[in-house]
Design a protein around this motif. Structure first.
Motif: not given
Length: 353
Positions: A28-34
């Protein structure tokens, strides 16, 4: 039954450490900035299209501007929270891989700069490389292949091998995440492994230390002009990073909504809701001879067009050579100023051509 229960508990608790985040929180945190970058890119594209003279530079230099802001944002969060913006947003922090317990806030200098490079600068370099390769492929499609030198052959070999390199990297990332799920590694990503850190939960003491952490030593009369100037610059950069983080925290859900709205999977829904009826064809108010003479003139060279080529972003038709050279140098339509690339050139073939 007791033995079976113990074995089931062992399988469901792959990580013995209580501060080990789950794979769902990490993804979830990986997909935030992407999701943030495509949404910002679309907002900049709208501004550049509506007013190219004022906002066109934002579109042309978006990668550099985004990289600078990302470096400031990530440096601020790594310095004050030992985490990136997205990791701190989900209540995570970075600690050294050699730590057997949840260490206090604060990364080593080497871990800090390695994390900053892998978080902000490496994605920028990857984006620029992708654009260079895409532009080179477009030029190869439109150019005549002449006898190649050794460097050109090596470059073409790199172009051919690059997709396999990306596939190998994606496979490595997937295997790393799979090992993390089964508790065989402490990190879910090779980038964290290269930085020498792992993710852990923020504790109440960490949050308390963040509140008590001073923003920086106050200016004193005994400091030199250089030290005062450095302190003022550091304060200004920190203030800018705080403003960026606050804006992202407030607008992150709106940006994710924009990214979903303009995603390829949702285009059919968007078109059904925003499509307008097809306008009628224009009326021919001039004579046929005047109209035919006018439409055959290239807007750039002011001569009768040769090898007609349309620019998809604006619909105007030019000579192929004229528009190819112009778009390659300026990356926009010469008449409307709309952002354009070589991939937007469409050659027109007529029955008598």
């Amino acid at each position: 039954m007791r033995v079976m229960a113990e074995r089931g508990a062992h399988l469901t608790t792959a990580a013995p450490a209580e501060d080990r985040p789950s794979i769902f929180e990490i993804l979830a945190q990986d997909s935030l900035m992407s999701a943030v970058k495509p949404a910002l890119l679309h907002a900049v594209k709208i501004l550049a299209t509506s007013n190219p003279a004022r906002y066109g530079f934002l579109w042309q230099r978006f990668d550099e501007i985004y990289a600078i802001l990302d470096v400031l944002l990530q440096h601020h969060f790594l310095s004050h929270t030992s985490a990136s913006f997205s990791e701190n947003f989900y209540g995570l922090k970075r600690v050294g891989e050699d730590s057997t317990r949840a260490a206090h806030l604060g990364l080593r200098r080497r871990q800090h700069w390695h994390s900053l490079f892998l978080l902000a600068l490496l994605p920028y370099l990857h984006t620029k490389l992708e654009k260079v390769l895409a532009r080179q492929r477009d030029e190869d499609d439109f150019s005549i292949r002449l006898p190649q030198s050794v460097m050109q052959k090596l470059y073409r070999a790199f172009l051919a091998a690059y997709p396999f390199v990306c596939m190998a990297w994606d496979g490595w990332v997937f295997c790393h995440q799979l090992l993390y799920v089964f508790g065989k590694t402490q990190t879910h990503s090779p980038l964290l492994w290269l930085a020498g850190v792992k993710l852990s939960y923020l504790t109440a003491n960490d949050i308390h230390s963040q509140d008590l952490k001073p923003s920086g030593p106050a200016l004193s009369p005994s400091q030199s002009f250089g030290e005062k100037f450095q302190r003022l610059v550091s304060t200004a950069v920190g203030g800018l990073a705080v403003s960026l983080s606050t804006s992202l925290s407030i607008g992150v859900f709106f940006l994710q909504f924009l990214e979903w709205w303009y995603s390829s999977e949702n285009q059919s829904t968007v078109k059904s809701l925003t499509s307008l009826p097809t306008p009628p064809p224009p009326l021919h108010l001039h004579s046929q001879e005047t109209s035919n003479t006018h439409i055959k003139v290239c807007p750039l060279c002011r001569k009768v067009r040769s090898n007609d080529t349309a620019l998809a972003t604006s619909g105007y038709v030019f000579c192929y050579k004229c528009i190819y050279v112009y778009v390659k140098a300026n990356h926009r339509c010469p008449l409307t100023g709309y952002p354009s690339g070589l991939q937007h050139l469409i050659k027109i073939y007529t029955p008598d051509g």
